[in-house]
Enzyme design. Sequence first.
Site, PDB file in Angstrom:
ATOM      1  N   THR A  87       0.806  -1.219   0.000  1.00  6.92           N
ATOM      2  CA  THR A  87       0.000   0.000   0.000  1.00  6.92           C
ATOM      3  C   THR A  87       0.842   1.273   0.000  1.00  6.92           C
ATOM      4  O   THR A  87       0.594   2.193  -0.786  1.00  6.92           O
ATOM      5  CB  THR A  87      -0.942   0.005   1.215  1.00  6.92           C
ATOM      6  OG1 THR A  87      -1.761  -1.150   1.157  1.00  6.92           O
ATOM      7  CG2 THR A  87      -1.805   1.247   1.238  1.00  6.92           C
ATOM      8  N   HIS A 302      -8.316  -8.658   1.732  1.00  6.68           N
ATOM      9  CA  HIS A 302      -7.483  -9.335   2.726  1.00  6.68           C
ATOM     10  C   HIS A 302      -8.284 -10.302   3.593  1.00  6.68           C
ATOM     11  O   HIS A 302      -7.839 -11.420   3.856  1.00  6.68           O
ATOM     12  CB  HIS A 302      -6.813  -8.302   3.636  1.00  6.68           C
ATOM     13  CG  HIS A 302      -5.623  -7.644   3.038  1.00  6.68           C
ATOM     14  ND1 HIS A 302      -4.533  -8.349   2.569  1.00  6.68           N
ATOM     15  CD2 HIS A 302      -5.332  -6.337   2.843  1.00  6.68           C
ATOM     16  CE1 HIS A 302      -3.623  -7.503   2.110  1.00  6.68           C
ATOM     17  NE2 HIS A 302      -4.099  -6.268   2.257  1.00  6.68           N
ATOM     18  N   HIS A 486      -1.201  -9.434  -1.021  1.00  2.75           N
ATOM     19  CA  HIS A 486      -0.452  -8.979  -2.195  1.00  2.75           C
ATOM     20  C   HIS A 486       0.976  -8.759  -1.737  1.00  2.75           C
ATOM     21  O   HIS A 486       1.349  -9.145  -0.640  1.00  2.75           O
ATOM     22  CB  HIS A 486      -1.069  -7.686  -2.734  1.00  2.75           C
ATOM     23  CG  HIS A 486      -1.345  -6.683  -1.650  1.00  2.75           C
ATOM     24  ND1 HIS A 486      -0.379  -5.833  -1.159  1.00  2.75           N
ATOM     25  CD2 HIS A 486      -2.464  -6.432  -0.927  1.00  2.75           C
ATOM     26  CE1 HIS A 486      -0.894  -5.089  -0.188  1.00  2.75           C
ATOM     27  NE2 HIS A 486      -2.162  -5.433  -0.021  1.00  2.75           N
TER      28      HIS A 486
END
EC number: 3.1.3.1
Length: 551
Positions: A87, A302, A486
């Site tokens: 992020t 998530h 990720h």
Amino acid sequence: MKSFRPLAAAAALLAATPLAAQETPPAQTVPAEAPRAAPSLVVVISVDQFSADLFAEYRAQFSSGLARLMTGAVFPSGYQSHAATETCPGHSTILTGDHPSKTGIIANDWTDFNAPREDKTVYCAEDESVPGSTSNNYTVSDKHLKVPTLGEWMKLADPASRVVSVAGKDRAAVMMGGHKTDEIWWWNGKAFVSYAGRAEPAMVTRMNANVTKRISEAQEPLDLPPFCQARSRAFQLNPTRSAGAGRFARAAGNSTAFRASPEFDEAIVATAAGLASDMKLGQSGHTDLLIVGASATDYVGHTLGTEGSEMCLQLLSLDQTLGKLFAVLDKTGVDYAVALTADHGGHDFPERNREHAAPMAARVSKELSAKTMGLAIGQALGIKGPVLVGGNSGDVYLSPDLSKADRVRVQAEAIKRYMANPQVEAVFTRAQIAGTPIVHTPPETWTLLERARASYDPQRSGDLVIALKPRVTPIAGTEGGSIATHGSFWDYDRRVPILFWRKGMTGFEQPLSVETVDIAPTLAALIHVPVPVEIDGRCLDLDAGQGDICK
């Protein structure tokens, strides 16, 4: 589709005709020989974890905000080109025009053995020098972002330009907003907050009160439209955890479930719309910048995965919410331009992947954690104490307590052991990465080492960088909050959509790859603001004809 109940503070702002029934304004051809004046408002939206794969899967279902953007310039194969697809690094590229190797934001957090506290983990958007702080209990700061943002370029060209940044995460608001925001607000788990000492606008006060009330009330399950029904199948991941068939029913007081739901993005977008309305952004004769970090898609991905009914409902709801934002802006009569992208892609949980024609999908072995690997290496070499620091992939650091000779031994043994593990694709040393030239070739052609180079900072990166094999999820179990994630070197985490829209523009689609670092220079050209520093990105021509906005 029965949606969540509108927040009271958002209802007046985001009230509109049912958006599924709204028509997208028709495009109007603008002759190349008649260039338009700069828009008076630029809106930049980052949808956290909105991969190019999700965009492709759902684009035919969008009927409102995202449908409008698809009438503009569509780049379905944008790239967060670097390896550290998290992020904070991803958001740092969007409005700086630079890869993490220049922004300095190489991960969500890194290890700094010189940090002035016992906790040597440093969070990307904190000030670790604050007494008593930790990487989990920190003071938000922009100090680690090494380069200026589009908002700062705008203020350099015109000090009267205003920059407003609102996001569901502090790191999204900070990394896109930069060092000179007029308003910056993020969700801290309980309320929208800002830097200490900033006055709270009336809109934020109202929104916080209404969100508190909303969380205190239960949310009924959403209806599943037919497209989502086909994706509704429960996967029992452990005795107490399932995902795949949820409909966002929420018990009263459950703020965690609120955050991982369409309700959260509504609160974020409504707060941004309220500030834009109250501040009359775009109405002062100067070009303003409104930044929106829509974070719910990431939390849904998530905690519930990317391929179930939950993500389906989230994206269809986000489409509606963005449509309402644009309806608010339309009412002002302001000439505004929009850019939308994502900070990274994402990968579904392996249990569902294995049943969806990807039998090689797996969870990472616990043997690959730096702590476990370091203990084994220390025992084998007769070295006491921890020898490695880090996670199970990405940046791994050698302990600073090692002698020079032991550092050589430990590094060699670590490389051998990591590479012997069947889940590891590659191990790169600091020297290998630093010695790799920066490239500006199409991002899909980059080697793994070139991807790692784009995330490398000599003061912050690890001594080793570990790349897991494709479809190995770097979460070992399903007991924690996240079941999918990720952060890999691979294109399912690197590829994101990039969309530009402005009323009256002639739309087009360009399937060839572009990069998120190209967004800032493109917007700068659109609003006639010079780029005051050398950057990694390039301007993308948004004129569908013979004209060129980049000239």
